[in-house]
Design a protein around this motif. Sequence first.
Motif, PDB file in Angstrom:
ATOM      1  N   ALA A 164      -1.726 -26.563  31.852  1.00 20.11           N
ATOM      2  CA  ALA A 164      -2.286 -27.661  31.062  1.00 20.11           C
ATOM      3  C   ALA A 164      -3.666 -27.288  30.527  1.00 20.11           C
ATOM      4  CB  ALA A 164      -2.368 -28.921  31.915  1.00 20.11           C
ATOM      5  N   LYS A 165      -4.453 -26.632  31.354  1.00 19.85           N
ATOM      6  CA  LYS A 165      -5.801 -26.225  30.941  1.00 19.85           C
ATOM      7  C   LYS A 165      -5.749 -25.287  29.744  1.00 19.85           C
ATOM      8  CE  LYS A 165      -7.722 -22.991  33.256  1.00 19.85           C
ATOM      9  NZ  LYS A 165      -8.320 -22.224  34.387  1.00 19.85           N
ATOM     10  N   HIS A 224      -9.643 -23.349  45.485  1.00 26.48           N
ATOM     11  CA  HIS A 224      -9.277 -23.727  44.122  1.00 26.48           C
ATOM     12  C   HIS A 224      -8.712 -22.557  43.335  1.00 26.48           C
ATOM     13  CE1 HIS A 224      -9.732 -25.303  39.992  1.00 26.48           C
ATOM     14  NE2 HIS A 224      -9.694 -26.485  40.551  1.00 26.48           N
ATOM     15  N   PHE A 284       0.605 -27.270  42.069  1.00 21.65           N
ATOM     16  CA  PHE A 284      -0.373 -28.037  41.291  1.00 21.65           C
ATOM     17  C   PHE A 284      -1.346 -27.106  40.579  1.00 21.65           C
ATOM     18  CE2 PHE A 284       0.009 -32.082  44.094  1.00 21.65           C
ATOM     19  CZ  PHE A 284       1.218 -32.373  43.471  1.00 21.65           C
ATOM     20  N   ASN A 285      -1.741 -26.019  41.249  1.00 24.99           N
ATOM     21  CA  ASN A 285      -2.633 -25.050  40.609  1.00 24.99           C
ATOM     22  C   ASN A 285      -1.969 -24.443  39.374  1.00 24.99           C
ATOM     23  OD1 ASN A 285      -4.693 -25.376  42.432  1.00 24.99           O
ATOM     24  ND2 ASN A 285      -4.169 -23.581  43.667  1.00 24.99           N
ATOM     25  N   THR A 301     -11.564 -32.639  33.715  1.00 25.64           N
ATOM     26  CA  THR A 301     -10.518 -33.027  34.654  1.00 25.64           C
ATOM     27  C   THR A 301      -9.577 -31.869  34.935  1.00 25.64           C
ATOM     28  OG1 THR A 301     -10.596 -35.319  33.909  1.00 25.64           O
ATOM     29  CG2 THR A 301      -8.641 -34.643  35.110  1.00 25.64           C
ATOM     30  N   LEU A 302      -9.226 -31.110  33.907  1.00 18.93           N
ATOM     31  CA  LEU A 302      -8.315 -29.991  34.072  1.00 18.93           C
ATOM     32  C   LEU A 302      -8.971 -28.811  34.785  1.00 18.93           C
ATOM     33  CD1 LEU A 302      -6.570 -30.073  30.598  1.00 18.93           C
ATOM     34  CD2 LEU A 302      -5.537 -30.611  32.797  1.00 18.93           C
ATOM     35  N   ASN A 307       0.085 -27.135  46.877  1.00 19.07           N
ATOM     36  CA  ASN A 307      -1.193 -26.703  46.301  1.00 19.07           C
ATOM     37  C   ASN A 307      -0.993 -25.652  45.209  1.00 19.07           C
ATOM     38  OD1 ASN A 307      -2.592 -28.389  48.013  1.00 19.07           O
ATOM     39  ND2 ASN A 307      -3.151 -26.796  49.471  1.00 19.07           N
ATOM     40  N   SER A 366     -10.365 -30.166  39.463  1.00 14.84           N
ATOM     41  CA  SER A 366      -9.535 -31.171  40.107  1.00 14.84           C
ATOM     42  C   SER A 366      -8.843 -30.580  41.307  1.00 14.84           C
ATOM     43  CB  SER A 366      -8.507 -31.726  39.123  1.00 14.84           C
ATOM     44  OG  SER A 366      -7.693 -30.691  38.629  1.00 14.84           O
ATOM     45  N   THR A 388       7.413 -28.425  39.623  1.00  7.38           N
ATOM     46  CA  THR A 388       7.096 -27.668  38.404  1.00  7.38           C
ATOM     47  C   THR A 388       8.148 -27.788  37.308  1.00  7.38           C
ATOM     48  OG1 THR A 388       8.195 -25.658  39.210  1.00  7.38           O
ATOM     49  CG2 THR A 388       5.863 -25.972  39.803  1.00  7.38           C
ATOM     50  N   ARG A 395      -1.796 -27.067  36.636  1.00  5.49           N
ATOM     51  CA  ARG A 395      -3.130 -27.321  36.110  1.00  5.49           C
ATOM     52  C   ARG A 395      -3.573 -26.199  35.177  1.00  5.49           C
ATOM     53  NH1 ARG A 395      -5.500 -28.945  40.556  1.00  5.49           N
ATOM     54  NH2 ARG A 395      -5.865 -26.848  41.313  1.00  5.49           N
ATOM     55  N   ASN A 396      -3.275 -24.968  35.558  1.00  2.26           N
ATOM     56  CA  ASN A 396      -3.659 -23.833  34.719  1.00  2.26           C
ATOM     57  C   ASN A 396      -2.913 -23.848  33.384  1.00  2.26           C
ATOM     58  OD1 ASN A 396      -5.475 -22.787  36.566  1.00  2.26           O
ATOM     59  ND2 ASN A 396      -3.941 -21.498  37.563  1.00  2.26           N
TER      60      ASN A 396
END
Length: 206
Positions: free
Chosen positions: A105-106, A156, A98-99, A202-203, A95, A206, A55, A102-103
Amino acid sequence: MPLTPIYGGPEGLQGEEIVEDRKLLKATAKGDHLAFSALFEAKYSNLYTFAFKLTRSKVLAEEIIQDVFLNIWLNRASLETIVNFDAYINRITRNLSFNALRNIAKDKVLDSLEADENFPDHTTEQSLAYKDTLQLMQDAIAKLPPQQQSVYRLCHKEGLTYEQAAIRLNIAPSTVHSHMKAALGGLRKHLKKMGIPIVVVTLLVS
């Protein structure tokens, strides 16, 4: 500040570490708070380093490790069945890291889309408002078969591993994997069909 492990060192001690891990896991599974604290102290330093590398954030790394051990405690009844505890907690850490990324970036992408929605030269896809995108996502999830919905939300959204979700749903980990794969495929197909930009799909999925 990361805590110093209570054991570790040369390769010759790995067997002793495994035996000690199993003792602590067995005790923790029975609700022993002292054993759980010992696990935390023993594993924190390495997990924090791992989460920070993923991170690049001290704050996120701290929060993720807290969540990892919360998951461990909440699912402590299954701890005695874990063969490789280090691999198990590394997977949860990965996990959750990455979550979190991803959040982040989303949110950045969707905020950018929302800010640009009034520009007349943007396409319909680029002008999707944040709330509309989230609603489309919820609609897509609602169209999944019930078991796929459950698996998707657990793995997820809550960040559970396949093994943890399998215990929660009383099914095999391989079945969880199959449902998750099918759920992601279905969501991608639905969102693309609704005209959501591929980068957002994708965001979100995934």
